[in-house]
Scaffold this motif. Structure first.
Motif, short mmCIF file in Angstrom:
data_model
loop_
_atom_site.label_atom_id
_atom_site.label_comp_id
_atom_site.label_asym_id
_atom_site.label_seq_id
_atom_site.Cartn_x
_atom_site.Cartn_y
_atom_site.Cartn_z
N PRO A 182 -4.18 -4.81 0.66
CA PRO A 182 -4.54 -6.00 1.47
C PRO A 182 -5.97 -5.97 2.01
N VAL A 183 -6.51 -4.78 2.25
CA VAL A 183 -7.92 -4.66 2.66
C VAL A 183 -8.51 -3.44 1.97
N GLU A 205 -4.86 -12.70 -1.53
CA GLU A 205 -3.82 -13.63 -1.06
C GLU A 205 -2.55 -12.88 -0.63
N ASN A 206 -2.14 -11.91 -1.44
CA ASN A 206 -0.92 -11.17 -1.10
C ASN A 206 -1.08 -10.35 0.18
N GLY A 207 -2.33 -10.05 0.51
CA GLY A 207 -2.56 -9.23 1.70
C GLY A 207 -2.86 -10.06 2.94
N ALA A 208 -2.89 -11.39 2.79
CA ALA A 208 -3.29 -12.24 3.93
C ALA A 208 -2.35 -12.01 5.12
N TRP A 209 -1.04 -11.94 4.87
CA TRP A 209 -0.08 -11.78 5.98
C TRP A 209 -0.28 -10.43 6.68
N VAL A 210 -0.75 -9.42 5.94
CA VAL A 210 -0.97 -8.11 6.55
C VAL A 210 -2.18 -8.18 7.49
N ARG A 211 -3.24 -8.83 7.01
CA ARG A 211 -4.44 -8.94 7.84
C ARG A 211 -4.16 -9.79 9.08
N GLU A 271 6.20 -13.32 10.50
CA GLU A 271 6.38 -12.97 9.10
C GLU A 271 6.32 -11.45 8.88
N SER A 272 5.34 -10.81 9.50
CA SER A 272 5.21 -9.36 9.28
C SER A 272 6.40 -8.63 9.89
N HIS A 273 6.91 -9.15 11.02
CA HIS A 273 8.08 -8.55 11.65
C HIS A 273 9.29 -8.65 10.70
#
Lengths: 334, 251
Positions: free
Chosen positions: B32-33, A305-311, B153-155
């Protein structure tokens, strides 16, 4: 990318044809490898997906109990070795997911099924790592048991799985030696506190490690078919016995006592006999009530969940970049 | 006994690498991955390897029999002399990647220059480290670009990370008496000369990432002289716990 498109069965009727089945079985019997685009029975495919996914999930969840100790490792050498080991496990997860993808599933789907609790991982990782000795024990016993289970899989009938296992087994046997070396340092060269730490770790891990081989043969659901398909080559009890026979002398060299008063050497068979395994504990932990089931799953879900925005960002960026390249190509063409 | 500038200097390089390596290792199992779990572990391993080489050498220079573990595990925060940047918390993935970019965009040209040191051991460690830091720049720059030019958001997160961490970049280029003595002796590179290379790297990445480079502003410093942020004490508490509870034990 996964290869589902290549695996779509456009011959549903033919698939039922026992001629296919017979040919498949004769290839397996002749020790030929089955490859992704070969015809295979649905049940064979399902069994493999279930087993490979479970194996991949175990590698990923298995990073957590040991990962616990990376920041607390007692020397820089141990810290580097543990970090590298946990990373190897992540790598095993990655190529096992890739092997599963050759059967027409995607890593994302499999991970989702793990997080939804629909697929399992090895129950051993639901036990806590409470001291540094647990890191030695995991290498020595957990990886040791995993190797016993996995060496035969290097000859598994399914090619991609067999090939992944060859590499994994090499790394696992290195981990196992590393773990045993931690135990030697604690037990043979250590202080009384370190020896006590090692004994306590063995007391907590021994029985759960024996359970890693799965239910006793008389209660195992999957053994018969898997043996016939050469996904499995030894029964649970055979492998468990091999493991115990290999491990007991190693424990004796360390000066440790196995927490099994019924354990004794049978001079006639040459085997070490063990006491009754508490299968109710095994069932309870598999069903979700081990000491750390909830924590392990929570950590995986949180990471996801915390990594969703990164993906999402990576995906959005890739799309923008593609759109820009196409626009540039259009302008160049005009 | 007063410590020599070379000991102090080598210890700073070791502490930078260990503290940042430790921070990266905190990510394992939380990335994240899966590929980033592996990559962050790799970056951490590079840095811990560098730290070990510098600690061993620092111990030799000092000549009091302290090995790499005595230096890493038995000094308190006030004796640690890493820059403040590397002890900053991981924060979100954007903060971790921004911190890595700022550090490696400095460390890469730094090790390039240190390869020419008149001190053969430092030069040899630098020759290995420079290749690793080139990869750290590439990996962190790629992520900063993806995040900066990804979603809103990432920006926002990437810009926030840059704004929060920029204040720790000045210390990377400070030269005190310890360092000046070594610069004159041809042992240490003059970090002031690396500024342009750092600026160019950051400007290129920020342009492509559509991020605003923070204004100059006030620069925090003090880490290299043992005046740290509150974070370092917690890192050392975790890092040193077994060595402290079982004094003298071998692991």
């Amino acid at each position: 990318m996964y290869t589902q498109a290549l695996n779509i069965k456009d011959m549903a009727a033919a698939a039922e044809d026992s001629a296919f089945d017979a040919r498949f079985q004769s290839r397996v019997d002749a020790e030929e490898k089955i490859e992704p685009n070969d015809w295979m029975p649905d049940a064979y495919r399902r069994t493999l997906v279930r087993q490979i996914a479970q194996h991949a999930h175990s590698e990923i969840v298995g990073m957590l109990p040991e990962g616990n100790w990376i920041t607390r490792a007692p020397s820089l050498k141990r810290k580097a070795a543990l970090l590298a080991k946990v990373q190897d496990e992540g790598g095993h997860g990655a190529y096992l997911y890739a092997a599963a993808e050759t059967l027409g599933v995607s890593r994302e789907d499999l991970v989702e099924q793990l997080l939804d609790g629909k697929q399992k991982y090895s129950s051993i990782f639901n036990y806590p790592t409470l001291s540094w000795a647990d890191i030695g024990i995991i290498g020595w016993l957990v990886d040791g048991a995993a190797i016993m289970n996995q060496i035969p899989l290097c000859r598994c009938s399914y090619g991609p799985y067999a090939r992944a296992m060859i590499r994994i087994c090499k790394e696992e046997s290195f981990h196992q030696r590393q773990g045993y070396e931690i135990m030697v340092t604690l037990c043979r060269d250590g202080t009384p506190e370190q020896k006590a730490m090692a004994q306590d770790a063995l007391n907590r891990w021994w029985w759960p490690v024996l359970m890693m081989f799965g239910p006793s043969d008389k209660d195992s659901q999957h053994t018969d078919k898997s043996m016939r398909w050469k996904i499995k080559r030894f029964t649970n009890d055979d492998l468990r016995q091999k493991f115990i026979d290999a491990t007991v002398p190693q424990g004796q060299y360390l000066g440790l006592t196995f927490p099994d008063p019924a354990m004794k050497h049978n001079d006639r068979t040459g085997h070490w006999e063990h006491g009754e395994i508490d299968w109710s504990e095994f069932k309870r932990v598999v069903a979700g009530d081990g000491p750390c089931n909830r924590q392990r799953m929570k950590q995986r879900r949180d990471a996801n969940e915390n990594g969703a925005w990164v993906r999402e960002a990576a995906l959005a960026f890739a799309q923008k970049r593609r759109a820009r390249a196409e626009a540039a190509a259009r302008i160049a063409a005009e | 006994m007063t410590e020599t500038p070379l000991f102090r200097y080598t210890l700073r390089l070791a502490d930078n690498a260990l503290v940042l390596g430790h921070r990266l290792s905190e990510w394992v199992g939380r990335a994240p991955v899966l590929e980033e779990d592996l990559a962050l572990g790799n970056l951490g391993l590079d840095l811990i390897g560098q730290a070990r080489a510098f600690y061993v050498y620092a111990g030799e220079i000092e000549g009091r029999g302290r090995d790499e573990d005595a230096l890493a595990y038995l000094r308190d925060a006030g004796e640690y002399c890493n820059v403040l940047l590397v002890e900053q918390p991981n924060g979100d993935f954007a903060a971790t990647m921004m911190r890595q970019l700022f550090y490696s965009a400095f460390a890469h040209p730094f090790f390039e220059a240190l390869q020419k040191s008149r001190d053969a051991t430092l030069a040899a460690i630098a020759a290995k480290a420079v290749k690793e830091m080139a990869y750290h720049v590439r990996h962190s720059a790629e992520w900063v670009i993806r995040l900066g030019d990804g979603t809103d958001e990432s920006h926002r997160r990437a810009q926030q990370a840059a704004d929060d961490l920029w204040t720790y970049t000045g210390e990377l280029f400070e030269a005190d008496a310890v360092e000046r003595a070594l610069i004159e002796a041809g042992i240490a590179p003059d970090t002031a000369a690396l500024r342009a290379s750092f600026d160019n790297a950051i400007n290129d990445v920020f342009d492509e990432a559509t991020l605003q480079r923070p204004g100059s502003g006030f620069m925090q410093s003090g880490g290299r002289d043992g005046r740290h942020s509150e974070h370092l004490g917690f890192i050392l508490t975790e890092l040193q716990f077994l060595q402290r509870v079982y004094p003298g034990a071998k692991w």
